[in-house]
Scaffold this motif. Structure first.
Motif, PDB file in Angstrom:
ATOM      1  N   GLN A   1       0.838  -1.200   0.000  1.00 25.07           N
ATOM      2  CA  GLN A   1       0.000   0.000   0.000  1.00 25.07           C
ATOM      3  C   GLN A   1       0.871   1.247   0.000  1.00 25.07           C
ATOM      4  O   GLN A   1       0.491   2.279  -0.522  1.00 25.07           O
ATOM      5  N   LYS A   2       2.072   1.110   0.601  1.00 26.45           N
ATOM      6  CA  LYS A   2       2.813   2.326   0.924  1.00 26.45           C
ATOM      7  C   LYS A   2       3.539   2.944  -0.266  1.00 26.45           C
ATOM      8  O   LYS A   2       3.885   4.117  -0.228  1.00 26.45           O
ATOM      9  N   LYS A   3       3.792   2.172  -1.318  1.00 27.16           N
ATOM     10  CA  LYS A   3       4.497   2.750  -2.474  1.00 27.16           C
ATOM     11  C   LYS A   3       3.560   3.001  -3.657  1.00 27.16           C
ATOM     12  O   LYS A   3       4.014   3.387  -4.738  1.00 27.16           O
ATOM     13  N   MET A   4       2.262   2.780  -3.486  1.00 35.52           N
ATOM     14  CA  MET A   4       1.328   2.935  -4.605  1.00 35.52           C
ATOM     15  C   MET A   4       1.408   4.309  -5.266  1.00 35.52           C
ATOM     16  O   MET A   4       1.366   4.435  -6.483  1.00 35.52           O
ATOM     17  N   LYS A   5       1.547   5.330  -4.433  1.00 39.07           N
ATOM     18  CA  LYS A   5       1.479   6.684  -4.988  1.00 39.07           C
ATOM     19  C   LYS A   5       2.677   7.017  -5.880  1.00 39.07           C
ATOM     20  O   LYS A   5       2.659   8.020  -6.585  1.00 39.07           O
ATOM     21  N   TYR A   6       3.723   6.175  -5.821  1.00 38.33           N
ATOM     22  CA  TYR A   6       4.906   6.492  -6.628  1.00 38.33           C
ATOM     23  C   TYR A   6       4.919   5.794  -7.995  1.00 38.33           C
ATOM     24  O   TYR A   6       5.763   6.078  -8.833  1.00 38.33           O
ATOM     25  N   LEU A   7       3.988   4.869  -8.194  1.00 39.18           N
ATOM     26  CA  LEU A   7       4.046   4.096  -9.445  1.00 39.18           C
ATOM     27  C   LEU A   7       3.849   4.980 -10.676  1.00 39.18           C
ATOM     28  O   LEU A   7       4.492   4.779 -11.699  1.00 39.18           O
ATOM     29  N   GLU A   8       2.957   5.960 -10.568  1.00 38.47           N
ATOM     30  CA  GLU A   8       2.733   6.801 -11.740  1.00 38.47           C
ATOM     31  C   GLU A   8       3.957   7.661 -12.052  1.00 38.47           C
ATOM     32  O   GLU A   8       4.309   7.849 -13.212  1.00 38.47           O
ATOM     33  N   ILE A   9       4.622   8.144 -10.987  1.00 33.64           N
ATOM     34  CA  ILE A   9       5.832   8.952 -11.224  1.00 33.64           C
ATOM     35  C   ILE A   9       6.903   8.067 -11.858  1.00 33.64           C
ATOM     36  O   ILE A   9       7.602   8.463 -12.782  1.00 33.64           O
ATOM     37  N   GLU A  10       7.031   6.844 -11.353  1.00 38.02           N
ATOM     38  CA  GLU A  10       8.093   5.961 -11.859  1.00 38.02           C
ATOM     39  C   GLU A  10       7.807   5.489 -13.281  1.00 38.02           C
ATOM     40  O   GLU A  10       8.697   5.494 -14.129  1.00 38.02           O
TER      41      GLU A  10
ATOM     42  N   LYS B   1      -3.928  -2.839  -3.247  1.00 42.28           N
ATOM     43  CA  LYS B   1      -2.480  -2.983  -3.323  1.00 42.28           C
ATOM     44  C   LYS B   1      -2.055  -2.770  -4.788  1.00 42.28           C
ATOM     45  O   LYS B   1      -2.818  -3.080  -5.694  1.00 42.28           O
ATOM     46  N   ILE B   2      -0.836  -2.319  -4.991  1.00 43.18           N
ATOM     47  CA  ILE B   2      -0.236  -2.025  -6.300  1.00 43.18           C
ATOM     48  C   ILE B   2      -1.044  -0.960  -7.049  1.00 43.18           C
ATOM     49  O   ILE B   2      -0.621   0.175  -7.120  1.00 43.18           O
ATOM     50  N   VAL B   3      -2.175  -1.325  -7.623  1.00 47.57           N
ATOM     51  CA  VAL B   3      -2.987  -0.319  -8.326  1.00 47.57           C
ATOM     52  C   VAL B   3      -4.385  -0.277  -7.719  1.00 47.57           C
ATOM     53  O   VAL B   3      -4.995  -1.306  -7.469  1.00 47.57           O
ATOM     54  N   ALA B   4      -4.876   0.939  -7.498  1.00 46.84           N
ATOM     55  CA  ALA B   4      -6.261   1.098  -7.043  1.00 46.84           C
ATOM     56  C   ALA B   4      -7.135   1.176  -8.281  1.00 46.84           C
ATOM     57  O   ALA B   4      -6.785   1.841  -9.252  1.00 46.84           O
TER      58      ALA B   4
END
Lengths: 471, 471
Positions: free
Chosen positions: B432-441, B467-470
């Motif tokens: 859950q904790k790294k979800m917000k960074y996936l779009e930036i990455e 998890k991973i993608v909402a």
């Protein structure tokens, strides 16, 4: 021969193709080609399969151009077939439903080499030899080497490997990241340049091996290797295929880090001797190569020699000079053409399977008995460290009985490998010719899942349709 | 702290849970548990995140049971969260929308070991240490070693790696094939036991790293390695992180096949000394290990020592006895607990990033300056051969200002890594904790593609939702 799966989509109408061609010529000038010679050149694999030319060939120059072409094709509901160097072996680049062949051979720039990170960024039309030539001065090399001088894009698309895979892995392992154009023209980059990541689904591996059916690969970041300080290669004859395979298993179990360990059967050795003017002993033969430090390589070679001797192999002879070594490996890479020389005028129907290494000797020996029984000429070469081998029947295409016999032989070969917990293709890919085996290999649920992926990414079935899974 | 993504699905109603629990108890007896203690034990990661207990915990015993449980959950539109050993670090196993935690710890059989093929088949609840204990007599080992004694299923699901990845790869490389239960209860097997294959889409890698969001992994075929003839390990202090990283780059470029090359910063060394009663020099330190033949290992070590000295490192000290070596690596693996000892009572917020190795020194040094400026205690350890490092801030959870400062620090850390062409997580996973960074990455198109995959495989969003993608 090589019956193709039944059409699941209509070919574009003449009117659609006329409109599309006009637009492509308008945009890309002489890089959009409709001459039959060029279309036919883009409509067949290297081994025999019916020529299925596309309607138009476009030589793209950039990712954005590929995206624009795919958008145009999507708007017209026309198939898109990516093309690199045309060295496919299983009908990947044929256009069974017509459409546009997107030739990426002009996209041949090496965009960046990062020495410290041991990676590089390339366009898909760069060939493996061109890349290695470029890298040589930097002390780096790219290890994946299918026999042909294939394009990196094609190698990604077919999950290619080659003689170095036992040490350095396959394209699955070599690609850090890639850029792909999806069925709606969207451009995705699959990953960062970090050496490893757990950041979400493995989009990179989704495209590696997808054969243009999920997207067109337009840029690739590849892992590189340092050129080893010392390389030594040698040949070792064995009394039987089984003895050679047993030596390979023991070598790998002993943890000797072989860089290459290749099997040629006596038929292939004869072909190679004739083609490359060599005098290799005409019995089952292992070609081996070691990478490391001077001392390390010597130690590895010595231990391999001992193991070979345990299984009746030998004498183990060294190619000490670089030019001798090059000649040996060039001969190995030319084995396809060498085999064809055994029966001039015949067509080659090269195919590959891969089994767990413990079953390899059994699989190769049964295959050789089968070849002998039906009287085929069909040399065998194998990346035996991976359990992968190639059989190359040479067939008179004017003889229907021989064609039928060869077809039945290939079918038995594949089913034999599958029965031994193997795969219908270790490195050539599915293309059109292996489609019928996917359900046997993976089971209906896994094949359904492949269809789910295909439909999700390409709902209108325009991306290289009629390959891997039929919708 | 660690704000979780907003709910995209309602929690099941009490009536639904009551009906479902009754059915699960009816089927599985005392293997279906609703006590709060067990639910809470299944509702949190090892590092700090809010506890989010599932409604029911079921201890499954077979693939067929997992399939039946998933079908039941699908029928009730209830989330399913797989659980191995609970050593997740990023909130993977929490149940933000309630539902059923499927605990696979009873699925702990080693089904087969194929010595000649260097592979084995295991259930997901087997832990890495249990597997290695079982393999030891056979001269084989499984190299992937996250610090915790994680389950193989969890390691597959998070694409785990560890200290040996620089030589032996990550879970991406170690899995030959797996069995997964899909969102509709269908059971798929992703591949044969062949060492390599080009037979269609890479379903194996689709599930590796998918964190239970596409299916539940119920059986895994793993590549194994031969235990090397000789192993030697040592420690080498450096005047700075940069000097240590430069030595690592040079070592890898020289083609020295390091088995392990680990960085501890001086804070982590102090923690390890305290926790494991060692007397390591309290400066940036490399722990290294070499695998090979006696002569090979000696040669590698000698060359590494020379390279270290070039960058001001040394003295390079050997742990010659196996028990000394074990103690050293156990200390390294205990670094998480050692770090916690630096500030008793504080919570640990361990996280990881990974960058191209050429940027590693810069990334670690900027991070250390950041830590110093805000006055955090946050030891650093790194799998530096891969460019991957861990930071473990120790935070007083009763101090809102400190919590906010730590949150902002982790955010800067991740963005720093992304700006250096790195990834938001090298081996812990998104949870859950790294979800917000996936779009930036990955960019919006690639994140969309991840959503397309999620929707295609799990249209009702019951597989480990949030998890991973909402969706």
């Amino acid at each position: 021969m090589n019956a193709l799966p039944s059409s699941s989509r209509p070919n574009p109408t003449e009117a659609v193709i006329a409109a599309l061609s006009a637009e492509l010529v308008n945009r890309y000038g002489e890089r959009a080609v409709t001459s039959m010679a060029v279309r036919e050149q883009h409509g067949h694999s290297l081994t025999w399969a019916k020529n299925q030319p596309p309607d138009v060939v476009v030589y793209a120059r950039t990712t954005e151009e590929v995206s624009a072409i795919v958008k145009l094709c999507a708007a017209h509901d026309v198939p898109v077939v990516p093309f690199g160097t045309g060295t496919s072996l299983e009908g990947h680049i044929n256009a069974p439903f017509g459409g546009v062949s997107v030739d990426v051979s002009l996209m041949n720039r090496i965009i960046a080499v990062h020495d410290e990170d041991l990676d590089c960024v390339v366009e898909p039309g760069v060939t493996r030899k061109a890349l290695n030539e470029f890298l040589r001065d930097k002390g780096l090399f790219f290890p994946i080497d299918p026999g042909a001088d294939a394009s990196i894009g094609g190698m990604v698309a077919t999950r290619a490997s080659g003689t170095n895979a036992v040490r350095y892995g396959t394209m699955k392992d070599a690609v850090l990241s890639l850029t792909a154009v999806l069925a709606d023209g969207q451009i995705v980059k699959t990953a960062s340049r970090a050496r490893k990541s757990s950041a979400g689904y493995d989009l990179t591996r989704l495209f590696v091996g997808s054969e243009g059916t999920l997207g067109i690969i337009t840029e690739i970041t590849l892992k590189l290797q340092g050129i080893p300080e010392a390389i030594s290669a040698g040949i070792c004859p064995f009394p039987s295929v089984k003895a050679a395979c047993d030596a390979v298993i023991m070598t790998i179990q002993s943890g000797i880090p072989m860089a290459r360990i290749e099997l040629l059967d006596e038929v292939q050795v004869r072909a190679v001797n004739l083609h490359s003017k060599l005098t290799l002993p005409e019995s089952p033969l292992l070609l081996v190569e070691f990478h490391g430090t001077e001392a390390g390589v010597e130690e590895q070679a010595e231990r391999f020699g001992e193991i070979a001797a345990e299984f009746g192999g030998g004498p183990f002879e060294w190619a000490t000079k670089p030019e001798e070594r090059s000649k040996l490996w060039q001969a190995r890479h030319d084995s396809y053409w060498a085999a064809r020389g055994l029966r001039p005028g015949a067509q080659s129907v090269a195919t590959d399977v891969c089994v767990p290494i413990s079953r390899l000797a059994e699989c190769v020996e049964e295959t050789k008995r089968d070849i002998a029984e039906i009287g085929l000429i069909a040399p065998i070469v194998g990346h035996v460290g991976d359990g992968n081998f190639h059989v190359q029947p040479l067939v008179d295409m004017d003889n229907p009985a021989e064609i039928a016999a060869c077809e039945a032989f290939v079918d038995r070969l594949v089913r034999r490998a599958l029965a031994m917990e193997g795969t219908c293709t270790g490195e050539h890919g599915v293309g059109q010719k292996k489609m019928k085996y996917l359900e046997i290999e993976h089971g209906p649920a896994a094949l359904d899942l492949m269809r789910v992926l295909k439909r999700a990414l390409d709902p209108h079935n325009i991306m290289n349709p009629g390959k891997i899974v039929a919708l």
